[in-house]
Design a protein around this motif. Structure first.
Motif, PDB file in Angstrom:
ATOM      1  N   ILE A   1       0.829  -1.212   0.000  1.00 21.03           N
ATOM      2  CA  ILE A   1       0.000   0.000   0.000  1.00 21.03           C
ATOM      3  C   ILE A   1       0.861   1.259   0.000  1.00 21.03           C
ATOM      4  CG2 ILE A   1      -1.724   1.292   1.317  1.00 21.03           C
ATOM      5  CD1 ILE A   1      -2.787  -1.399   2.288  1.00 21.03           C
ATOM      6  N   GLY A   2       1.931   1.189   0.709  1.00 26.16           N
ATOM      7  CA  GLY A   2       2.800   2.359   0.818  1.00 26.16           C
ATOM      8  C   GLY A   2       2.550   3.077   2.132  1.00 26.16           C
ATOM      9  N   PRO A   3       3.573   3.721   2.666  1.00 25.70           N
ATOM     10  CA  PRO A   3       3.447   4.358   3.978  1.00 25.70           C
ATOM     11  C   PRO A   3       2.508   5.560   3.984  1.00 25.70           C
ATOM     12  CG  PRO A   3       5.608   4.789   3.027  1.00 25.70           C
ATOM     13  CD  PRO A   3       4.920   3.830   2.128  1.00 25.70           C
ATOM     14  N   THR A   4       2.289   6.191   2.858  1.00 27.58           N
ATOM     15  CA  THR A   4       1.417   7.374   2.859  1.00 27.58           C
ATOM     16  C   THR A   4      -0.058   6.991   2.865  1.00 27.58           C
ATOM     17  OG1 THR A   4       1.534   7.480   0.442  1.00 27.58           O
ATOM     18  CG2 THR A   4       3.106   8.823   1.686  1.00 27.58           C
ATOM     19  N   ARG A   5      -0.416   5.892   2.192  1.00 26.94           N
ATOM     20  CA  ARG A   5      -1.825   5.486   2.144  1.00 26.94           C
ATOM     21  C   ARG A   5      -2.191   4.490   3.234  1.00 26.94           C
ATOM     22  NH1 ARG A   5      -2.758   3.508  -3.727  1.00 26.94           N
ATOM     23  NH2 ARG A   5      -0.675   2.731  -3.380  1.00 26.94           N
ATOM     24  N   LEU A   6      -1.233   3.950   3.964  1.00 29.31           N
ATOM     25  CA  LEU A   6      -1.504   2.945   4.997  1.00 29.31           C
ATOM     26  C   LEU A   6      -2.446   3.462   6.082  1.00 29.31           C
ATOM     27  CD1 LEU A   6      -0.914   0.066   5.923  1.00 29.31           C
ATOM     28  CD2 LEU A   6       1.007   0.957   7.231  1.00 29.31           C
ATOM     29  N   PRO A   7      -2.300   4.686   6.622  1.00 26.04           N
ATOM     30  CA  PRO A   7      -3.241   5.159   7.644  1.00 26.04           C
ATOM     31  C   PRO A   7      -4.683   5.255   7.131  1.00 26.04           C
ATOM     32  CG  PRO A   7      -1.279   6.530   7.639  1.00 26.04           C
ATOM     33  CD  PRO A   7      -1.180   5.618   6.476  1.00 26.04           C
ATOM     34  N   ILE A   8      -4.840   5.611   5.870  1.00 23.23           N
ATOM     35  CA  ILE A   8      -6.193   5.718   5.299  1.00 23.23           C
ATOM     36  C   ILE A   8      -6.852   4.342   5.259  1.00 23.23           C
ATOM     37  CG2 ILE A   8      -7.494   6.295   3.200  1.00 23.23           C
ATOM     38  CD1 ILE A   8      -5.192   8.338   2.616  1.00 23.23           C
ATOM     39  N   TYR A   9      -6.111   3.344   4.780  1.00 20.59           N
ATOM     40  CA  TYR A   9      -6.659   1.995   4.702  1.00 20.59           C
ATOM     41  C   TYR A   9      -6.842   1.371   6.086  1.00 20.59           C
ATOM     42  CZ  TYR A   9      -6.328   2.016  -0.347  1.00 20.59           C
ATOM     43  OH  TYR A   9      -6.506   2.314  -1.671  1.00 20.59           O
ATOM     44  N   ALA A  10      -5.982   1.697   7.016  1.00 22.39           N
ATOM     45  CA  ALA A  10      -6.141   1.201   8.385  1.00 22.39           C
ATOM     46  C   ALA A  10      -7.427   1.760   9.000  1.00 22.39           C
ATOM     47  CB  ALA A  10      -4.927   1.586   9.230  1.00 22.39           C
ATOM     48  N   LYS A  11      -7.726   3.035   8.732  1.00 27.56           N
ATOM     49  CA  LYS A  11      -8.961   3.639   9.231  1.00 27.56           C
ATOM     50  C   LYS A  11     -10.176   2.973   8.596  1.00 27.56           C
ATOM     51  CE  LYS A  11     -11.313   8.091   9.784  1.00 27.56           C
ATOM     52  NZ  LYS A  11     -12.593   7.457   9.745  1.00 27.56           N
ATOM     53  N   LYS A  12     -10.103   2.713   7.293  1.00 31.55           N
ATOM     54  CA  LYS A  12     -11.210   2.045   6.608  1.00 31.55           C
ATOM     55  C   LYS A  12     -11.429   0.632   7.163  1.00 31.55           C
ATOM     56  CE  LYS A  12     -11.002   4.495   2.227  1.00 31.55           C
ATOM     57  NZ  LYS A  12     -10.821   4.389   0.777  1.00 31.55           N
ATOM     58  N   LEU A  13     -10.341  -0.062   7.426  1.00 34.94           N
ATOM     59  CA  LEU A  13     -10.447  -1.405   8.008  1.00 34.94           C
ATOM     60  C   LEU A  13     -11.083  -1.343   9.397  1.00 34.94           C
ATOM     61  CD1 LEU A  13      -9.837  -4.441   7.861  1.00 34.94           C
ATOM     62  CD2 LEU A  13      -7.601  -3.934   8.868  1.00 34.94           C
ATOM     63  N   GLY A  14     -10.664  -0.382  10.200  1.00 34.34           N
ATOM     64  CA  GLY A  14     -11.244  -0.214  11.540  1.00 34.34           C
ATOM     65  C   GLY A  14     -12.728   0.110  11.470  1.00 34.34           C
ATOM     66  N   ASP A  15     -13.122   1.005  10.545  1.00 38.69           N
ATOM     67  CA  ASP A  15     -14.543   1.333  10.366  1.00 38.69           C
ATOM     68  C   ASP A  15     -15.346   0.105   9.940  1.00 38.69           C
ATOM     69  OD1 ASP A  15     -13.981   3.933  11.060  1.00 38.69           O
ATOM     70  OD2 ASP A  15     -13.931   4.672   8.973  1.00 38.69           O
ATOM     71  N   PHE A  16     -14.766  -0.686   9.050  1.00 34.09           N
ATOM     72  CA  PHE A  16     -15.446  -1.894   8.573  1.00 34.09           C
ATOM     73  C   PHE A  16     -15.644  -2.895   9.713  1.00 34.09           C
ATOM     74  CE2 PHE A  16     -15.097  -6.195   6.724  1.00 34.09           C
ATOM     75  CZ  PHE A  16     -16.282  -6.204   5.999  1.00 34.09           C
ATOM     76  N   ILE A  17     -14.627  -3.085  10.527  1.00 34.52           N
ATOM     77  CA  ILE A  17     -14.733  -4.031  11.656  1.00 34.52           C
ATOM     78  C   ILE A  17     -15.760  -3.533  12.669  1.00 34.52           C
ATOM     79  CG2 ILE A  17     -13.464  -4.973  13.628  1.00 34.52           C
ATOM     80  CD1 ILE A  17     -11.038  -5.201  11.771  1.00 34.52           C
ATOM     81  N   ARG A  18     -15.779  -2.226  12.939  1.00 30.09           N
ATOM     82  CA  ARG A  18     -16.785  -1.676  13.858  1.00 30.09           C
ATOM     83  C   ARG A  18     -18.200  -1.860  13.314  1.00 30.09           C
ATOM     84  NH1 ARG A  18     -12.594   1.699  15.119  1.00 30.09           N
ATOM     85  NH2 ARG A  18     -12.950   3.194  13.444  1.00 30.09           N
ATOM     86  N   SER A  19     -18.382  -1.667  12.005  1.00 25.15           N
ATOM     87  CA  SER A  19     -19.718  -1.850  11.427  1.00 25.15           C
ATOM     88  C   SER A  19     -20.139  -3.323  11.483  1.00 25.15           C
ATOM     89  CB  SER A  19     -19.762  -1.330   9.988  1.00 25.15           C
ATOM     90  OG  SER A  19     -18.986  -2.135   9.132  1.00 25.15           O
ATOM     91  N   LEU A  20     -19.201  -4.240  11.284  1.00 23.20           N
ATOM     92  CA  LEU A  20     -19.521  -5.660  11.424  1.00 23.20           C
ATOM     93  C   LEU A  20     -19.939  -5.991  12.856  1.00 23.20           C
ATOM     94  CD1 LEU A  20     -16.832  -7.604   9.354  1.00 23.20           C
ATOM     95  CD2 LEU A  20     -19.279  -7.468   8.938  1.00 23.20           C
ATOM     96  N   LYS A  21     -19.238  -5.434  13.833  1.00 24.77           N
ATOM     97  CA  LYS A  21     -19.568  -5.684  15.238  1.00 24.77           C
ATOM     98  C   LYS A  21     -20.950  -5.130  15.565  1.00 24.77           C
ATOM     99  CE  LYS A  21     -17.781  -5.182  19.925  1.00 24.77           C
ATOM    100  NZ  LYS A  21     -18.950  -5.778  20.433  1.00 24.77           N
ATOM    101  N   ARG A  22     -21.264  -3.925  15.059  1.00 27.02           N
ATOM    102  CA  ARG A  22     -22.596  -3.344  15.291  1.00 27.02           C
ATOM    103  C   ARG A  22     -23.689  -4.211  14.666  1.00 27.02           C
ATOM    104  NH1 ARG A  22     -19.956   1.654  14.491  1.00 27.02           N
ATOM    105  NH2 ARG A  22     -20.496   1.602  12.278  1.00 27.02           N
ATOM    106  N   ALA A  23     -23.439  -4.714  13.466  1.00 23.36           N
ATOM    107  CA  ALA A  23     -24.422  -5.573  12.800  1.00 23.36           C
ATOM    108  C   ALA A  23     -24.636  -6.865  13.586  1.00 23.36           C
ATOM    109  CB  ALA A  23     -23.976  -5.879  11.377  1.00 23.36           C
ATOM    110  N   ALA A  24     -23.548  -7.460  14.059  1.00 20.00           N
ATOM    111  CA  ALA A  24     -23.672  -8.698  14.839  1.00 20.00           C
ATOM    112  C   ALA A  24     -24.404  -8.437  16.151  1.00 20.00           C
ATOM    113  CB  ALA A  24     -22.287  -9.282  15.111  1.00 20.00           C
ATOM    114  N   ASP A  25     -24.086  -7.324  16.817  1.00 20.91           N
ATOM    115  CA  ASP A  25     -24.784  -6.992  18.063  1.00 20.91           C
ATOM    116  C   ASP A  25     -26.264  -6.724  17.813  1.00 20.91           C
ATOM    117  OD1 ASP A  25     -22.486  -7.288  19.549  1.00 20.91           O
ATOM    118  OD2 ASP A  25     -22.012  -5.139  19.600  1.00 20.91           O
ATOM    119  N   GLY A  26     -26.580  -6.040  16.693  1.00 22.95           N
ATOM    120  CA  GLY A  26     -27.983  -5.778  16.352  1.00 22.95           C
ATOM    121  C   GLY A  26     -28.741  -7.068  16.081  1.00 22.95           C
TER     122      GLY A  26
END
Length: 125
Positions: A20-45
């Motif tokens: 990915i490269g060091p400049t885009r890595l934080p952006i993709y890490a944030k997207k991954l974190g958002d995706f995991i949080r949305s999965l957890k919310r869906a499972a809890d719902g």
């Protein structure tokens, strides 16, 4: 074959940095974190909705028993074969008991319906 441990996470992170490269890595890490949080919310719902629909029985369910990872096809087949063999032995045993009971009744002169059959000895008369 283990799960995802710390060493594997480091290797994945290093590979991601090169791909990915060091400049885009934080952006993709944030997207991954958002995706995991949305999965957890869906499972809890889904869990909350299931709890509302099932009512008090929800707490009585043994969820570990329903885990498909615990089922070993070899054990299931082995248990089924052993159960069939056990049923066959029980059937043979009950048939032998019935045969022995019928033979005992015949010796004692008891008919199938439970009445006593009177036998006459032809030589005695």
């Amino acid at each position: 074959m283990g799960g995802l441990n710390f060493e594997k996470m480091i290797i994945i992170l290093v590979i991601a940095m090169f791909v990915i490269g060091p400049t885009r890595l934080p952006i993709y890490a944030k997207k991954l974190g958002d995706f995991i949080r949305s999965l957890k919310r869906a499972a809890d719902g889904a869990k909350d909705r299931l709890r509302d629909e099932m009512g008090p029985e929800f707490d009585d369910v043994d969820w570990k028993q329903l885990d498909p990872r615990q089922y070993d096809p070899r054990r299931i087949i082995r248990d089924a074969l052993v159960e069939d063999e056990r049923e066959a032995r029980l059937s043979d045993r009950s048939q032998r008991i019935e045969d022995l009971e019928a033979a005992r009744r015949a010796r004692q002169g008891i008919a199938e319906d439970g009445t006593i059959a009177v036998r006459f000895d032809d030589e005695a008369t």
